[in-house]
Design a protein around this motif. Sequence first.
Motif, PDB file in Angstrom:
ATOM      1  N   TYR A 119       0.832  -1.203   0.000  1.00  0.00           N
ATOM      2  CA  TYR A 119       0.000   0.000   0.000  1.00  0.00           C
ATOM      3  C   TYR A 119       0.868   1.253   0.000  1.00  0.00           C
ATOM      4  O   TYR A 119       0.616   2.199  -0.772  1.00  0.00           O
ATOM      5  CB  TYR A 119      -0.916  -0.009   1.225  1.00  0.00           C
ATOM      6  CG  TYR A 119      -1.822   1.205   1.320  1.00  0.00           C
ATOM      7  CD1 TYR A 119      -3.052   1.220   0.675  1.00  0.00           C
ATOM      8  CD2 TYR A 119      -1.442   2.330   2.053  1.00  0.00           C
ATOM      9  CE1 TYR A 119      -3.885   2.337   0.771  1.00  0.00           C
ATOM     10  CE2 TYR A 119      -2.266   3.439   2.148  1.00  0.00           C
ATOM     11  CZ  TYR A 119      -3.482   3.433   1.508  1.00  0.00           C
ATOM     12  OH  TYR A 119      -4.291   4.537   1.586  1.00  0.00           O
ATOM     13  N   GLY A 242      -8.483   4.088  -2.757  1.00  0.00           N
ATOM     14  CA  GLY A 242      -7.336   3.692  -1.955  1.00  0.00           C
ATOM     15  C   GLY A 242      -7.057   4.602  -0.775  1.00  0.00           C
ATOM     16  O   GLY A 242      -6.662   4.142   0.306  1.00  0.00           O
ATOM     17  N   TRP A 245      -8.679   4.172   3.038  1.00  0.00           N
ATOM     18  CA  TRP A 245      -8.113   3.204   3.984  1.00  0.00           C
ATOM     19  C   TRP A 245      -7.052   3.863   4.863  1.00  0.00           C
ATOM     20  O   TRP A 245      -7.035   3.712   6.086  1.00  0.00           O
ATOM     21  CB  TRP A 245      -7.537   2.015   3.231  1.00  0.00           C
ATOM     22  CG  TRP A 245      -7.302   0.829   4.128  1.00  0.00           C
ATOM     23  CD1 TRP A 245      -7.536   0.749   5.463  1.00  0.00           C
ATOM     24  CD2 TRP A 245      -6.810  -0.444   3.732  1.00  0.00           C
ATOM     25  NE1 TRP A 245      -7.213  -0.498   5.938  1.00  0.00           N
ATOM     26  CE2 TRP A 245      -6.771  -1.249   4.894  1.00  0.00           C
ATOM     27  CE3 TRP A 245      -6.407  -0.982   2.519  1.00  0.00           C
ATOM     28  CZ2 TRP A 245      -6.327  -2.560   4.881  1.00  0.00           C
ATOM     29  CZ3 TRP A 245      -5.974  -2.299   2.502  1.00  0.00           C
ATOM     30  CH2 TRP A 245      -5.936  -3.075   3.659  1.00  0.00           C
ATOM     31  N   ALA A 269     -10.067  -0.693  -1.157  1.00  0.00           N
ATOM     32  CA  ALA A 269      -8.639  -0.845  -1.417  1.00  0.00           C
ATOM     33  C   ALA A 269      -8.395  -1.928  -2.466  1.00  0.00           C
ATOM     34  O   ALA A 269      -7.506  -1.782  -3.323  1.00  0.00           O
ATOM     35  CB  ALA A 269      -7.902  -1.177  -0.117  1.00  0.00           C
TER      36      ALA A 269
END
Length: 338
Positions: A119, A242, A245, A269
């Motif tokens: 991530y 995204g 998160w 995500a």
Amino acid sequence: MAESPPAEQLESVLNTTVQLSANWSLDPLSEATGKSVLDYWIIILSLVIAVIGLVGNSIVLWLLGFRTQRSPFSVYILNLAAADALFLGSYFGLRMWVIVGELNLLLVLLWPCLLGLPYCVGLSLLAAISTERCLSVLFPLWYRCHRPKQTSAAVCTILWALPGLYWGVFVALHFLNKNHFYNYFYPFLCFVEFGWFFLLTCVLGVSSLTLVLRVQCSSQRRRPPRLYLLVLLTVLVFLLCGLPWGVIDVVWFFSGSSLKRYRIFRLLACVNSSANPFIYFFLGSQWRKRGREPLRVILQRALGEEQVGGDGGRDTSNPNMWVNYPEDENKMLRQGSP
């Protein structure tokens, strides 16, 4: 303080770990008894999206890694696809582990590491891509003439090494000093992580906004380059799917509130990591042409790489001869405006 804590203390440490990692953890299905059916559908949908996205990113990895000649921009896309594939594969594997097994200390520790690393790398790569495209628009001559050839490879290496070092230190400190980890080291590491997240988000936002304004001004005279549309769409999907998160993690850490609907952010995500291959192939497709084109051709067209040769600048006799030629960007450079 005893060197070997008793079983009761180890159980207390495990419970504390589970509580502090609740924002990352995957609740076992046995603990989800009595909850709404919507949660189960979110879990199933996230697994399906993860599998689809894993296949799509694997295709991109195969094409860019073995079937095409690499360009500075394709190096970023290759690493971004690797980060997305790692995220989706880790999510799917850990979720299946929870379904067939049980939550333990190892899983609680692996979950933030295996998902936090890709991530963070994905966010870092998006910030680097957007910043580099912004520089190519604002300073086209300098960018084309003075940009080092190995910039993309060096930047990607650094962006993989920094999160890897961070999570390596995280795991090392956890095992070396379990008793004081969550009292002293954990808050500090979280502040470092959130600081990096805030910095990258600001860089991504500023560079993307600049790129949007410049492309909007130039689009009044001609069609916006396909490469810049690819960057803007990828950034837009990350901001919508995204980014929540990471924001929720920050909110959870500082507020300490319980987020019962955290699954929806995991689903978003997964959508973010799965959407990029579809963006590439959508922008690279030529809908007016009849017949099916190879995915390699579509992907290279989306990345701004065209086939060139002696026939009017295009070579159609040898489909295997490809060179890096960002056509749209060269048009903009010749016209003297971004």
